[in-house]
Structure formats: structure tokens, C-alpha cells
Design an enzyme around this catalytic site. Structure first.
Site, short mmCIF file in Angstrom:
data_model
loop_
_atom_site.label_atom_id
_atom_site.label_comp_id
_atom_site.label_asym_id
_atom_site.label_seq_id
_atom_site.Cartn_x
_atom_site.Cartn_y
_atom_site.Cartn_z
CG HIS A 1 -1.77 -0.98 1.57
ND1 HIS A 1 -1.45 -2.05 2.32
CD2 HIS A 1 -3.07 -1.13 1.24
CE1 HIS A 1 -2.50 -2.85 2.44
NE2 HIS A 1 -3.49 -2.32 1.79
CG HIS B 1 -11.26 -10.73 2.36
ND1 HIS B 1 -10.86 -9.75 1.50
CD2 HIS B 1 -10.60 -10.50 3.52
CE1 HIS B 1 -10.00 -8.95 2.10
NE2 HIS B 1 -9.81 -9.39 3.33
C1 XUL Z 1 -7.74 -6.21 4.19
C2 XUL Z 1 -6.97 -6.67 3.02
C3 XUL Z 1 -6.06 -5.67 2.41
C4 XUL Z 1 -5.97 -5.77 0.92
C5 XUL Z 1 -5.17 -4.67 0.30
O1 XUL Z 1 -8.60 -7.17 4.71
O2 XUL Z 1 -7.06 -7.81 2.62
O3 XUL Z 1 -4.83 -5.79 3.00
O4 XUL Z 1 -5.43 -7.00 0.52
O5 XUL Z 1 -5.62 -3.42 0.65
CO CO Z 2 -6.17 -8.90 1.05
#
Ligand code: XUL
Ligand code: CO
Length: 485
Positions: A150, A320
Site C-alpha cells: 500500500h 474474506h
Molecule cells: C484487508 C486486506 C487488504 C488488501 C489490500 O482485509 O485484505 O490488505 O489486501 O488493501
Molecule cells: Co487482502
């Protein structure tokens, strides 16, 4: 009732606190100094670091399944060819900068636990550069050829956007040099649009036009530096693109804004000649109560509605997937059959905890299912497997960083080797083929071609009578699958 409310309230509070700490850690690094670094905590700003960051650790090698050496690969053999591709080309493994180099071990109840020798307790530019050098030495020794970041976890915020961009440029210039030196590539870059208070209502979905504009400026810069570093993809994870209450939310307007934002990003990508794939990373909630790109199917419907199919693919994260009530395999298959499988954030959650614990994937069965999808997809290039995973709070040795990645890579490598066994055996594919063979008939072909109307089918039923319905053979399928592990 009261007990249920209290439990739910406690869980919500925990999730909130966890999200707060996770975002803090991702964005700013340690908020308090690690216990044994107090003396250096108020300002060490030199980036001087002589010699190696990991002096006791040499290049990790493949030693095969009988090796007892924790700092070796037992199953991942980068150059070995499997199913027509080198193992390293099936995986295209990547280290996630934010977890591996900004993870501190802090949790909602406790201070950071890590005290890496190269950290001086500051979030200075000099520290950012030193950390970047440690990161490249780590990847080089591990034999991982890609990384992800990021914008805000590699370089600190300045007082203005101009200052912030200048900080980023300085660290990016060093990263470019290190990439050239080591031949390590950038798998993807992304903008952190969730930590700063300005993004509390969202970024592209904020109710404030100034915030939408700020997010656009930040993504513009993040795409530029990703392009400069030769990034193969660019990710959008909308941590705050969702809502906490529908009562104060114009959902339609927010979704329209999100689509406009993504369209502008796709246009800008073309304008500057960036050919990387744009990826949306679905997640159902955390930190919002509802995130708009809930899961792969929701993201697909969104892209279709707004005419963005063709511009975006998906970055599926296993943790997720389980948060959204699916398995990782389900999400990968949904992405695959819709031509959207772009990248995998390879991690796992904990079934007893239920939130985004971002653990390294060590379940061989799970890894085999993941690799079944990847092999069916013919690989995932230009995407890869990014370890969006972190050490447990209690793991505090530098070598644990290596062990965690080795273990995650070996688990996925075992998954790939198991797919070979399943493919060579062929009985699982045969079981599935047989299950649908009644459609391999004249009438089946008519149905599949959309040419059998209801009258025709009614006539067939009159001829055939009651259909015979065979066993689904689920237990046999499970037995065959297990025997490959
Ligand atoms: C958050 C997540 C992030 C993304 C990139 O849950 O997975 O780290 O992968 O912003
Ligand atoms: Co992620």
C-alpha cells in the site's frame, strides 16, 4: 435475549477494536515502542544499517519432504516442472509488505510484541528506506520473486499531499533500485484508502466531495508509482466503501460514485500506458458493517451493471471468502467461471474466531481445493499468490518470518502436487462426468442449446414416466479427494 445482545455487542466491539488496531498497524507501524527499544524510540532517524538484516539465515533451499530443517522447502521446488509449468510460475508468490514489515503483533488488548532489530520505533523516511532494504533481503533469501504494497505502508504521510507524494517518490526510487539489483518484481500496488480519518465515511463512497477528490488524487499517484515499478496489477480493496447504517446512507448514490471512480481509474490507467490488470478485492465487512463488494458474485454483478466487465478482474482472499459465508474454493470457482480470476490473497481465518485473522494457509485440503481452481484456470498470471498473512502475536523471532512463509508456500505446493495425483487418478473427474451424463444425449444437447421448449419436455415426460434418480456419490467424492492428500 439479553445474553444474545450482550454477546453480539461484545463481538461488534471486538471487531471494531480489532479493525482499528489493524488499520493503525497497516498504516503507521508501531504506535508505542517495543519493550526493548525504548532508548531509540524518540527519534533515531539514520537509515545507516551496515551488513545483513538477517545475518544468521542463508538462502532457503529445497531439501525435499524428508528434511527436518525448518529453514528449507520440503514441497516447493521452484524450478521443478509440474503439469507443464515450473512451480514458481504456477504460484508467482509475493510478500505483502504491510504484514511482513509493518505488522507489529499489536492486538485490541495489547501493545506490539515484535522488536525487529532494524526497527528504531519511528515512522521516519529514513526508517522507511531501511525497512525496504530489509524487505528485499528477506525476499531474496526466501526465493520469492514478487512483492505487494500500500502507498502508506512503504512511506510516511507528509503534511500536504505534495509532501506525502514526495516521501513516496523517495522510497519508490529506492525500491526500483532494489528491484533492479535483485530482479524481484512488483506483483501489485494499491492505495490505502481506509486508515486516515478523512476516509471515515468511505473514499469513493464518501458523502463528502472533497474526500472523493482526495481519494482520486491518491489513487492517481498510486497507479503512477505502480506503473513506474513495473507492477503487473493494481488492487482496489474498499475497506470503507460500505456503510454502518442504511438510515443515513444513499446506497444508490454511493454505488454510482464507486462505479464512476473505478471508471476514472481505468481511464487513467490507459492514459498513462499502464497495462497491469485492475483487481477488485471482495470482502463482506470489517471495518464497515457492510462492504459493497461483498463477495465475488456481488462484485461481478456490480461490474456488469456499470459496464466495467473487461476492465477489472478479482483478487480473491481466502479469509474474506469465509467471512462472506463461502469457502475459498467457492469464491475462486465463481471468479473462474466468469473469467475474473486475477489474483489470490493466500491466507486463512480461524474457524473458532470468525474474523479476518490473516493467518498463513497451512491446511493441505484447503490448499488442494485452491490449486484445483488455479489449475482449471490454467494458472493466474499476470496475478499471483500474495501472502496477505501475518505472524501470530506470540511469534517474535526473526526466523518466524521465514518459517511462516516457507510453511505457506510448502502447503500450497503440496496442494499442487495433490492436484497432479487427482488428475492422474482421474476418478474424481470421471465421477463428475458420469453425474451429468444424462445431458450427453440428444435431448440433453437440445436443452443445453436452449432449444427444448416446455411443450417438447412435457411430451418427453409423458413417454419416459418417472425419471430414475441416481446417487450423488458425495462420500465417494470425498473419499477420492482425501486419498490424494
Ligand atoms: C484487508 C486486506 C487488504 C488488501 C489490500 O482485509 O485484505 O490488505 O489486501 O488493501
Ligand atoms: Co487482502
Amino acid at each position: 435475549m439479553k445474553v444474545l445482545f450482550a454477546m453480539k455487542f461484545k463481538r461488534t466491539m471486538l471487531l471494531f477494536l480489532l479493525a482499528l488496531v489493524v488499520s493503525t498497524v497497516i498504516a503507521e507501524g508501531p504506535q508505542t515502542c517495543a519493550a526493548n527499544l525504548e532508548a531509540k524510540c524518540d527519534g533515531g532517524s539514520s537509515d545507516g544499517w551496515n551488513g545483513e538484516f538477517f545475518p544468521g539465515i542463508s538462502k532457503i533451499k529445497y531439501e525435499g519432504p524428508t528434511s527436518k530443517n525448518p529453514l528449507s522447502y520440503k514441497w516447493y521446488n521452484a524450478e521443478e516442472e509440474i503439469l507443464g509449468k515450473k512451480m514458481k510460475d504456477w504460484f508467482r508468490f509475493s510478500v505483502a509488505f504491510w504484514h511482513t514489515f509493518r505488522g507489529t503483533g499489536a492486538d485490541p488488548f495489547g501493545a506490539p510484541t515484535k522488536s525487529w532489530p532494524w526497527e528504531d520505533g519511528t515512522n521516519s523516511l529514513a526508517m522507511a528506506k531501511r525497512r525496504m532494504r530489509a524487505h528485499f533481503e528477506f525476499m531474496n533469501k526466501l526465493g520469492v520473486e514478487r512483492w505487494c504494497f500500500h502507498d502508506r505502508d512503504i512511506a510516511p504521510d507528509g503534511k500536504t499531499l505534495v509532501e506525502t507524494n514526495a516521501n513516496l517518490d523517495e522510497v519508490v526510487a529506492l525500491a526500483k533500485e532494489l528491484q533492479e539489483e535483485t530482479k524481484i518484481k512488483l506483483l501489485w500496488g494499491t492505495a490505502q484508502l481506509f486508515f486516515h480519518p478523512r476516509y471515515m465515511h468511505g473514499a469513493a463512497t464518501s458523502s463528502e466531495v472533497g474526500v472523493y477528490a482526495y481519494a482520486a488524487a491518491q489513487v492517481k499517484k498510486a497507479i503512477e508509482v505502480t506503473h513506474y515499478l513495473g507492477g503487473e496489477n493494481y488492487v482496489f480493496w474498499g475497506g470503507r466503501e460500505g456503510y454502518q447504517s442504511l438510515l443515513n446512507t444513499d446506497m444508490q448514490r454511493e454505488l454510482d460514485h464507486l462505479a464512476t471512480f473505478l471508471k476514472a481509474a481505468a481511464d487513467y490507467k490507459k492514459k498513462i500506458g499502464f497495462n497491469g490488470t485492475l483487481l477488485i478485492e471482495p470482502k463482506p465487512q470489517e471495518p464497515t458493517k457492510h462492504q459493497y463488494d461483498w463477495d465475488a458474485a456481488t462484485a461481478y454483478a456490480f461490474l456488469q451493471k456499470y459496464g466495467l466487465l473487461g476492465e477489472f478482474k478479482l483478487n480473491i482472499e481466502c479469509n474474506h471468502a469465509t467471512l462472506s459465508g463461502h469457502s475459498c474454493h467457492h469464491e475462486l470457482e465463481t471468479a473462474r467461471i466468469n473469467g475474473l480470476l486475477g489474483n489470490i490473497d493466500a491466507n486463512t481465518g480461524d474457524p473458532q474466531i470468525g474474523w479476518d485473522t490473516d493467518q498463513f494457509l497451512t491446511d493441505i485440503g484447503e490448499a488442494t481445493l485452491v490449486m484445483l481452481s488455479v489449475v482449471r484456470n490454467g494458472g493466474i498470471a499476470p496475478g499471483g499468490f500474495n501472502f496477505d498473512a501475518k505472524l501470530r502475536r506470540e511469534s517474535t523471532d526473526v526466523e518466524d518470518l521465514f518459517i511462516a512463509h516457507i510453511s505457506g508456500m510448502d502447503t500450497l505446493a503440496r496442494g499442487l502436487r495433490n492436484v497432479v495425483k487427482l488428475t492422474e487418478d482421474g476418478s474424481l473427474a470421471e465421477l463428475v462426468r458420469k453425474r451429468y451424463q444424462s445431458f450427453d444425449t440428444e435431448i440433453g444437447a437440445l436443452i443445453e442449446a436452449g432449444k427444448a421448449d416446455f411443450e417438447t419436455l412435457e411430451k418427453k415426460v409423458m413417454d419416459w414416466g418417472e425419471p430414475s434418480v441416481p446417487s450423488g456419490k458425495q462420500e465417494l467424492a470425498e473419499m477420492i479427494f482425501q486419498s490424494a492428500l
